[in-house]
Enzyme design. Structure first.
Site, PDB file in Angstrom:
ATOM      1  N   GLY A 243      -8.534  -1.361  -4.399  1.00  0.00           N
ATOM      2  CA  GLY A 243      -7.547  -0.382  -3.966  1.00  0.00           C
ATOM      3  C   GLY A 243      -7.046   0.454  -5.127  1.00  0.00           C
ATOM      4  O   GLY A 243      -6.537  -0.081  -6.112  1.00  0.00           O
TER       5      GLY A 243
ATOM      6  N   VAL B   4     -15.136  -3.188   0.427  1.00  0.00           N
ATOM      7  CA  VAL B   4     -15.247  -4.650   0.443  1.00  0.00           C
ATOM      8  C   VAL B   4     -15.419  -5.118   1.887  1.00  0.00           C
ATOM      9  O   VAL B   4     -14.616  -4.783   2.761  1.00  0.00           O
ATOM     10  CB  VAL B   4     -14.002  -5.296  -0.177  1.00  0.00           C
ATOM     11  CG1 VAL B   4     -14.068  -6.826  -0.059  1.00  0.00           C
ATOM     12  CG2 VAL B   4     -13.865  -4.890  -1.644  1.00  0.00           C
TER      13      VAL B   4
ATOM     14  N   GLU C 279      10.637  13.554   8.106  1.00  0.00           N
ATOM     15  CA  GLU C 279      10.125  14.663   7.303  1.00  0.00           C
ATOM     16  C   GLU C 279       9.166  15.534   8.108  1.00  0.00           C
ATOM     17  O   GLU C 279       9.205  16.778   8.012  1.00  0.00           O
ATOM     18  CB  GLU C 279       9.455  14.098   6.051  1.00  0.00           C
ATOM     19  CG  GLU C 279      10.472  13.519   5.066  1.00  0.00           C
ATOM     20  CD  GLU C 279       9.866  12.606   4.010  1.00  0.00           C
ATOM     21  OE1 GLU C 279      10.600  12.211   3.092  1.00  0.00           O
ATOM     22  OE2 GLU C 279       8.665  12.293   4.109  1.00  0.00           O
TER      23      GLU C 279
ATOM     24  N   PHE D 215      -1.012   2.925  -5.317  1.00  0.00           N
ATOM     25  CA  PHE D 215       0.005   2.742  -6.357  1.00  0.00           C
ATOM     26  C   PHE D 215      -0.121   1.382  -7.038  1.00  0.00           C
ATOM     27  O   PHE D 215      -0.107   1.291  -8.269  1.00  0.00           O
ATOM     28  CB  PHE D 215       1.397   2.897  -5.748  1.00  0.00           C
ATOM     29  CG  PHE D 215       1.739   4.313  -5.374  1.00  0.00           C
ATOM     30  CD1 PHE D 215       1.878   5.286  -6.349  1.00  0.00           C
ATOM     31  CD2 PHE D 215       1.913   4.676  -4.058  1.00  0.00           C
ATOM     32  CE1 PHE D 215       2.194   6.591  -6.031  1.00  0.00           C
ATOM     33  CE2 PHE D 215       2.230   5.975  -3.713  1.00  0.00           C
ATOM     34  CZ  PHE D 215       2.360   6.940  -4.699  1.00  0.00           C
TER      35      PHE D 215
ATOM     36  N   ALA E 181       6.489   3.083  -2.334  1.00  0.00           N
ATOM     37  CA  ALA E 181       5.732   3.340  -3.557  1.00  0.00           C
ATOM     38  C   ALA E 181       6.345   2.668  -4.790  1.00  0.00           C
ATOM     39  O   ALA E 181       5.611   2.073  -5.592  1.00  0.00           O
ATOM     40  CB  ALA E 181       5.593   4.847  -3.773  1.00  0.00           C
TER      41      ALA E 181
END
Length: 435
Positions: free
Chosen positions: A13, A81, A173, A16, A317
């Site tokens: 991955g 994977v 948002e 972050f 994050a």
């Protein structure tokens, strides 16, 4: 001369958690393989801006190879994977066969959760990847184009009705930005419709929007949304989603555009580890983010389930970055024969933007909303972007949008791929070629 092979760390991955762990191991006497299905790191907090045509993909994403070009102990593998064998300490890759490891970090993130209604997926796409953002942007912009050509008032109204499911930061948002697009960006661009008449509906099953924020900021966010023209529905769950309508708390709403922002589920890779999972599919890890009974395997980011002071560490994050840096320290400690202290998440607060000059900020008790919060939100997101070029381009785009209300990433590619001619060419290319 030391001929001992260097320990091999595999990180799954490039989000972050994975990227921050990789960078924190720079200079360590290790071999690192970073495996990801995508070739880029994505700044997900601004992904909704790509979906709403405010930013382009390169503004919030950067190639992993470019980011890590100066880190000589890293090899980037573009692969997926498909299996994990902890007894043999190997991974199975879709393209590259087997990959052995001495230490493993799985940080493959999360995906959409439809709460047992996977049949809603084609009608209500979620927003996790750039592909998702492109699809949503195309769907939203095409709704206005098709409404312009529609003569039936009922079908036109359905095309101009947009439903956002879920009032967390992403949903809020999206709803606020979409309302601004309809009322300002597209104003005076059409001849047969008035984009300002579009309905933007934000549906939340819980009692309030932005439930992770203090109630005072939640109320402020709702007021700001309603000033933008968003219809906020709380306390009622979505009961059905079809191609032409949603059922919301017993009410049928005709719409052709639904966006899902209501829930997430852990990456399926968590199930391959053979470890205890929580209800969302996240791996229940030890205080050092290690797998129970296996000190060579770590889990971080949205895939890790860990509590602190009686509350789960949030899937945001900042938490993923802190987990990634921590795992890097824990691996260094284990190689040196030391034990790392338990992971401790430092919560610096929450922030969300609602629209132009409207946002809410909670900085560990310091709470404010409105214009000041909006400027703080802008500065924070520009600061945390990867790379000087991304910061500069985003800043310029936002400044341009602020003064002009324009959103320049409004290109629709192949707006009618399912036309009769396209289908004929796809199904019988030899006939299409001859007429």
């Amino acid at each position: 001369m030391d001929t001992q092979p260097k320990p091999h760390v595999v990180i799954v991955g490039g989000g972050f958690a994975g990227l921050w762990a990789t960078r924190a191991l720079a200079g360590a006497p290790l071999r690192i393989s970073l495996v990801d299905r995508c070739n880029h790191h994505l700044f997900q907090p601004l992904l909704y801006q790509v979906a709403t045509a405010g930013l382009s993909a390169p503004d919030i994403a950067a190639p992993l190879r470019h980011i890590l070009r100066g880190q000589r102990n890293v090899t980037v593998l573009l692969d997926e994977v498909t299996g994990i064998d902890r007894s043999e300490r190997t991974l199975r890759l879709r393209e590259g066969g087997g990959l052995g490891y001495d230490y493993l970090l799985v940080a493959s993130g999360a995906t959409h959760a439809y709460f047992g209604h996977d049949e809603w997926t084609p009608h209500a796409p979620g927003l996790k990847t750039l592909d998702d953002a492109f699809g949503i942007r195309r769907r939203l912009l095409l709704a206005f184009e098709r409404a312009e050509a529609e003569s039936d008032p009922a079908r036109r109204a359905a095309l101009l009705t947009f439903v956002i499911v879920g009032a967390g930061p992403t949903g809020v948002e999206l709803a606020g930005t979409l309302a601004e697009i309809a009322r300002h960006t597209l104003n005076r661009e059409f001849r047969h419709i008035d984009p300002r008449a579009a309905r933007v509906i934000l549906a939340e099953a819980g009692p309030r929007v932005l439930s992770s924020f203090p109630e005072s900021l939640s109320k402020a966010a709702r007021r700001q949304l309603e000033r933008l023209g968003v219809e906020v529905h709380t306390g009622g769950a979505i009961e059905r989603i079809d191609a032409d309508h949603v059922q919301l708390a017993g009410q049928r709403i005709a719409t052709r555009s639904v966006v899902w922002a209501a829930g997430v589920a852990a990456s399926p890779l968590g199930a391959l580890l053979g470890a205890p999972l929580d209800r969302a599919g996240r791996v229940q890890v030890e205080p050092d983010l290690g797998l129970p009974g296996d000190p060579r395997v770590f889990v971080a980011g949205d895939l890790a389930a860990i509590s602190q002071d009686g509350r789960p560490v949030p899937g945001v994050a900042p938490a993923a970055k802190q987990m990634g840096r921590y795992v890097a320290r824990a691996i260094r400690a284990r190689i040196a024969g030391r034990k790392a202290r338990p992971f401790r998440y430092r919560d610096f607060g929450n922030l969300a933007t609602i629209g132009r000059r409207a946002a809410v900020v909670d900085l560990r008790g310091l709470r404010f909303s409105g214009v000041l919060a909006w400027w703080f939100w802008l500065a924070a997101h520009v600061f945390f972007l990867i790379g000087f070029r991304n910061r500069l381009v985003v800043l310029i785009n936002w400044a341009w949008s602020y003064w002009t209300y324009q959103r320049n990433a409004r290109i629709i590619v192949e707006p009618r791929p399912s036309s009769a001619v396209s289908r004929r060419r796809a199904e019988k290319p030899e006939e299409a070629a001859t007429g």
